[in-house]
Design a protein around this motif. Structure first.
Motif, short mmCIF file in Angstrom:
data_model
loop_
_atom_site.label_atom_id
_atom_site.label_comp_id
_atom_site.label_asym_id
_atom_site.label_seq_id
_atom_site.Cartn_x
_atom_site.Cartn_y
_atom_site.Cartn_z
N VAL A 4 70.63 12.61 103.20
CA VAL A 4 71.33 11.93 101.88
C VAL A 4 71.02 10.50 101.89
N ALA A 5 71.03 9.68 102.96
CA ALA A 5 70.81 8.35 102.80
C ALA A 5 69.35 8.17 102.40
N LEU A 6 68.46 8.99 103.02
CA LEU A 6 67.04 8.93 102.78
C LEU A 6 66.59 9.30 101.48
N PHE A 7 67.33 10.30 100.95
CA PHE A 7 67.03 10.69 99.64
C PHE A 7 67.42 9.57 98.47
N PHE A 8 68.86 9.02 98.97
CA PHE A 8 69.02 7.75 98.02
C PHE A 8 68.05 6.61 98.30
N LEU A 9 67.65 6.30 99.27
CA LEU A 9 66.60 5.38 99.54
C LEU A 9 65.32 5.65 98.60
N LEU A 10 64.99 6.84 98.74
CA LEU A 10 63.54 7.20 97.91
C LEU A 10 63.96 7.13 96.30
N ALA A 11 65.25 7.42 95.85
CA ALA A 11 65.62 7.39 94.43
C ALA A 11 65.50 5.95 93.91
N ASN A 12 66.06 5.10 95.00
CA ASN A 12 66.01 3.51 94.40
C ASN A 12 64.62 3.17 94.58
N LEU A 13 63.71 3.39 95.49
CA LEU A 13 62.23 3.04 95.32
C LEU A 13 61.90 3.40 94.28
N PHE A 14 62.17 4.64 93.57
CA PHE A 14 61.63 4.99 92.22
C PHE A 14 62.22 4.07 91.05
N LEU A 15 63.48 3.68 91.06
CA LEU A 15 63.92 2.68 90.24
C LEU A 15 63.48 1.42 90.19
N VAL A 16 63.15 0.95 91.56
CA VAL A 16 62.35 -0.44 91.62
C VAL A 16 60.88 -0.41 91.06
N ILE A 17 60.20 0.78 91.24
CA ILE A 17 58.59 0.72 90.96
C ILE A 17 58.60 1.45 89.53
N ALA A 18 59.63 2.19 88.97
CA ALA A 18 59.26 2.66 87.80
C ALA A 18 58.99 1.75 86.65
N PRO A 19 59.78 0.63 86.77
CA PRO A 19 59.59 -0.32 85.33
C PRO A 19 58.42 -0.97 85.49
N LEU A 20 57.60 -0.76 86.37
CA LEU A 20 56.25 -1.34 86.60
C LEU A 20 55.31 -0.50 86.17
N VAL A 21 55.39 1.08 85.78
CA VAL A 21 54.56 1.78 85.18
C VAL A 21 54.44 1.62 83.92
N PRO A 22 53.09 1.40 83.12
CA PRO A 22 53.12 1.17 81.66
C PRO A 22 53.62 2.18 80.96
N PRO A 23 54.74 1.73 80.22
CA PRO A 23 55.27 2.80 79.16
C PRO A 23 54.32 3.52 78.28
N SER A 24 54.81 4.65 77.79
CA SER A 24 54.13 5.27 76.84
C SER A 24 54.28 4.65 75.60
N THR A 25 53.27 4.93 74.75
CA THR A 25 53.51 4.49 73.19
C THR A 25 54.89 5.04 72.59
N GLY A 26 55.64 4.14 72.11
CA GLY A 26 56.86 4.42 71.68
C GLY A 26 58.14 3.86 72.58
N ASN A 27 57.73 3.83 73.77
CA ASN A 27 58.86 3.76 74.75
C ASN A 27 58.75 2.14 75.25
N GLU A 28 58.30 1.52 74.67
CA GLU A 28 58.05 -0.12 75.36
C GLU A 28 59.43 -0.49 75.32
N PRO A 29 59.93 -1.22 76.42
CA PRO A 29 61.30 -2.22 76.36
C PRO A 29 61.40 -3.20 75.30
N TYR A 30 60.03 -3.92 75.09
CA TYR A 30 60.06 -4.88 74.27
C TYR A 30 58.93 -4.97 73.30
N LYS A 31 58.94 -5.51 72.23
CA LYS A 31 58.00 -5.46 71.07
C LYS A 31 56.89 -6.55 71.47
N SER A 32 57.08 -7.80 71.90
CA SER A 32 56.27 -8.67 72.02
C SER A 32 56.06 -9.25 73.68
#
Length: 550
Positions: free
Chosen positions: A464-492
Motif C-alpha cells: 500500500v505504501a509503495l502504491f501510494f508512492l507511485l501514485a504521488n510520483l504520477f501527480l508530481v510528473i503529470a503536470p509536466l506532460v504537455p496538455p491536450s488541446t482544450g485542457n491547457e491550465p492557462y491561456k498565456s
C-alpha cells in the motif's frame, strides 16, 4: 497500550530537555507501564546524538496515545467531529462542479466512473499511510512531524522547507472566492473581480473569527455543514437513480446503453482526467493536523478516518453514476437539479454549493491554523512564541490569523485570469511533493524496520505504501506532460509554470535554513540550542536559544 492517566502538568511549569531534536523522537510505549515509568527518547537510532531518559509526565503522555502535553480541556474533537473534519475537507466544490468535465476529458461515462473508483483506491492508500504515521506520532502538525522523523539530517532543514510551503500559501482562497461566485449566481448578479472576491474575504474572515474566538462553535458549525453536504450527496444519488429509472420528465436517459462509446485513447486526456479525479479526494488527512486536540486520538482516528473515507468514496461514485444525465462542463449540480426539478432549482443549488464551499473553508482554515501553531511551537518561524500561543481564546488564533492574512493576499493581489489560476495551482501542487516524501520514507522504514525500531498501532503494509508512492510520483510528473488541446491550465502562461515555482518556494525554505541555522551562527560565533517550555497556557513549545561557543 493504554496507560493510566497522570495529573496535568502545572500550567506555569517550564522544563528543558537535553535531547537536540525532540521533534524526531521515537518512544517505545510498550516498555512503559505507569505514569512514572522511564521512557528512552532519542533520535532514530542516531548514536552520535545525546539521549535523555524522561518520565512519561515529562514527555507529556498522559493517556498512552500521545506524547504531546496538551491540556485535556483542549481535546475537543470526538469521533463525529473527526469524521466531519475529513468529510468537509474532501467534499468541497469539486464533486459538484467537475464530474462532467471528467466525462468530457475521457470521452465516455464508463471510463469516467472507472477513474473515480481508481481515485478512491489511491485515496484509501493515502489514508492508510497517513494513519500509520499519525498513530505512531500522535501530535498535531501532520506532514511536518512525519518529515522531521525521517529526514533529520541536517536537523531542521525539512522543517524549514515545509514551513515555507505551509506558512506562505493560502489554501482557503479558492473556495472562498468560489463561494462569492455561487452566491452571486443565486442572486442573478453579474460576477466581477471585486464583488466575488469581496464575498470571499467575508467568508474567510468569518471562518477566522468563529474558529479563533469560539472554537467549540466552530467545530459544531463544521459538523452541521458536513452533515448537510452528505445529505445533499445522498439526495443526488437517490434522485439520480430515480431519473435513470425513468421517473422524470422525458423518461429515462440512455447514457448507460453504450457507456464506453466515444472513449478517448490519447494519454494526455487520461492523465488530465485522473489528475483531476485524485484531487477530488484530497482532504482525507485533515484530522491528523489536529491530533493534539483529538480525544483518545489513536482510538478515535482509527474509527473516524476509515468511516469518513468509505462514506465519501461511496457517495462520490454513486453521485457520478446518478449525475450522468448531464454533459455540461462546469455547474454540474445546478444543471442537474435544473434537469430534475426545473429552472428555479438552479438558484437554490448555487446556494447549496456555496454552503459546501464555506464548510470546506472552515475545515481548511482549522487545519492550516494548527500547522502554523505547530511550526511556532517548533521554534522555526520568526516570532515563534507569538505563533505558538493559544491565547486569548484557548485556540490557535495567531496561527489562524497567519493563514487568513496570506489567504487575503492571494485572493486580492493577482489580476483575474491566468494569474489567479496560477496561484491556485501553486497552492495545491507542493502537497504532491510532500506526499511523495512521506510515502517514500515509509517504504524505506518497512525495508529497514529493525534499523528504525518502527512501531505503529496501524500498519499500511508495504504494498500500500509503495502504491501510494507511485501514485504521488504520477501527480508530481503529470503536470509536466504537455496538455491536450482544450485542457491547457492557462491561456498565456506556460502550463508547467506552477510546478517550477513550487520547487522554487521549497528551495526558499532551504535558503532560509542556510541563513538562519548555518550562516548566522557561524558569523555570530554561537550555536542554536532548542529547549522545551510549557507556558502559562499549558501548551509546550520549543524555543531556540543562542549559546556562545567556548
Amino acid at each position: 497500550m493504554a496507560l493510566q492517566d497522570s495529573s496535568p502538568l502545572p500550567s506555569s511549569s517550564t522544563h528543558t530537555l537535553t535531547r537536540r531534536d525532540p521533534s524526531a523522537t521515537k518512544i517505545d510505549m510498550s516498555r512503559t507501564n505507569s505514569r512514572d515509568s522511564k521512557v528512552n527518547v532519542g533520535l532514530k537510532g542516531e548514536d552520535d546524538l545525546p539521549r535523555a531518559d524522561l518520565t512519561l509526565r515529562e514527555v507529556g503522555s498522559r493517556d498512552g496515545e500521545s506524547f504531546d502535553a496538551v491540556p485535556q480541556s483542549n481535546r475537543r474533537i470526538g469521533t463525529l467531529s473527526a469524521v466531519m473534519l475529513i468529510a468537509n475537507r474532501m467534499i468541497g466544490t469539486g464533486i459538484f462542479a467537475t464530474p462532467a468535465s471528467i466525462v468530457v476529458s475521457t470521452g465516455s461515462i464508463g471510463l469516467a466512473i472507472i477513474l473515480w473508483i481508481i481515485g478512491g483506491l489511491i485515496a484509501a492508500a493515502g489514508l492508510a499511510v497517513y494513519l500509520e504515521w499519525a498513530t505512531a506520532l500522535p501530535r498535531s502538525g501532520g506532514e511536518k512531524n512525519y518529515l522531521e522523523y525521517f529526514y533529520h539530517k541536517p536537523l531542521y532543514l525539512m522543517t524549514c522547507v515545509f514551513a515555507a510551503y505551509a506558512a506562505l500559501l493560502g489554501w482557503p482562497s479558492g473556495n472562498s472566492v468560489y463561494t462569492g461566485e455561487m452566491l452571486l449566481n443565486a442572486a442573478h448578479k453579474d460576477v466581477d473581480r471585486w464583488n466575488q472576491r469581496g464575498i470571499g474575504v467575508a467568508v474567510v474572515t468569518f471562518a477566522l473569527l468563529v474558529h479563533g474566538i469560539v472554537p467549540k462553535w466552530g467545530l459544531r458549525l463544521q459538523n452541521v455543514l458536513g452533515i448537510f453536504k452528505i445529505g445533499v450527496l445522498v439526495f443526488i444519488v437517490f434522485s439520480g437513480f430515480a431519473a435513470l429509472a425513468g421517473h422524470v420528465r422525458g423518461g429515462a436517459p440512455d447514457n448507460y446503453k453504450h457507456a464506453f462509446e466515444g472513449t478517448k485513447t490519447d494519454a494526455n486526456s487520461f492523465v488530465q482526467a485522473l489528475y483531476n479525479v485524485i484531487w477530488g479526494f484530497i482532504g482525507y488527512s485533515n484530522v491528523f493536523y489536529a491530533m493534539s486536540e483529538v480525544q483518545n486520538p489513536i482510538r478515535t482516528v482509527k474509527r473516524a478516518a476509515p468511516l469518513a473515507m468509505i462514506l465519501v468514496t461511496i457517495l462520490y461514485v454513486l453521485a457520478n453514476v446518478a449525475a450522468t444525465v448531464l454533459t455540461s462542463e462546469r455547474l454540474l449540480a445546478a444543471e442537474y437539479f435544473g434537469a430534475m426539478f426545473g429552472e428555479k432549482a438552479n438558484r437554490a443549488v448555487s446556494v447549496i454549493i456555496a454552503l459546501s464551499a464555506i464548510g470546506n473553508v472552515l475545515s481548511v482554515l482549522f487545519s492550516q491554523g494548527r500547522i502554523n501553531q505547530e511550526l511556532g511551537r517548533e521554534g522555526v518561524l520568526p516570532f515563534s512564541r507569538f505563533w505558538a500561543s493559544s491565547k486569548p481564546f484557548n485556540s490557535p488564533f495567531t496561527g489562524l490569523f497567519l493563514q487568513w492574512a496570506v489567504t487575503l493576499v492571494i485572493m486580492l493581489a493577482p489580476p483575474p485570469g491566468d494569474a489567479y489560476s496560477f496561484l491556485l495551482n501553486l497552492i495545491s501542487y507542493p502537497l504532491n511533493i510532500f506526499n511523495t516524501l512521506i510515502s517514500f520514507a515509509l517504504v524505506v522504514i518497512y525495508l529497514r524496520k529493525d534499523h528504525y525500531g518502527w512501531s505503529s498501532p496501524v500498519r499500511a503494509t508495504f504494498p500500500v505504501a509503495l502504491f501510494f508512492l507511485l501514485a504521488n510520483l504520477f501527480l508530481v510528473i503529470a503536470p509536466l506532460v504537455p496538455p491536450s488541446t482544450g485542457n491547457e491550465p492557462y491561456k498565456s502562461l506556460p502550463y508547467w509554470l506552477h510546478v517550477v515555482v513550487s520547487f522554487g518556494i521549497l528551495a526558499a525554505g532551504g535558503l532560509y535554513y542556510l541563513i538562519w541555522a548555518v550562516a548566522l551562527p557561524r558569523i555570530g560565533g554561537y550555536r542554536l540550542d532548542r529547549v522545551e517550555e510549557v507556558g502559562t497556557d499549558g501548551i509546550p513549545r520549543k524555543v531556540f536559544k543562542r549559546v556562545g561557543l567556548e
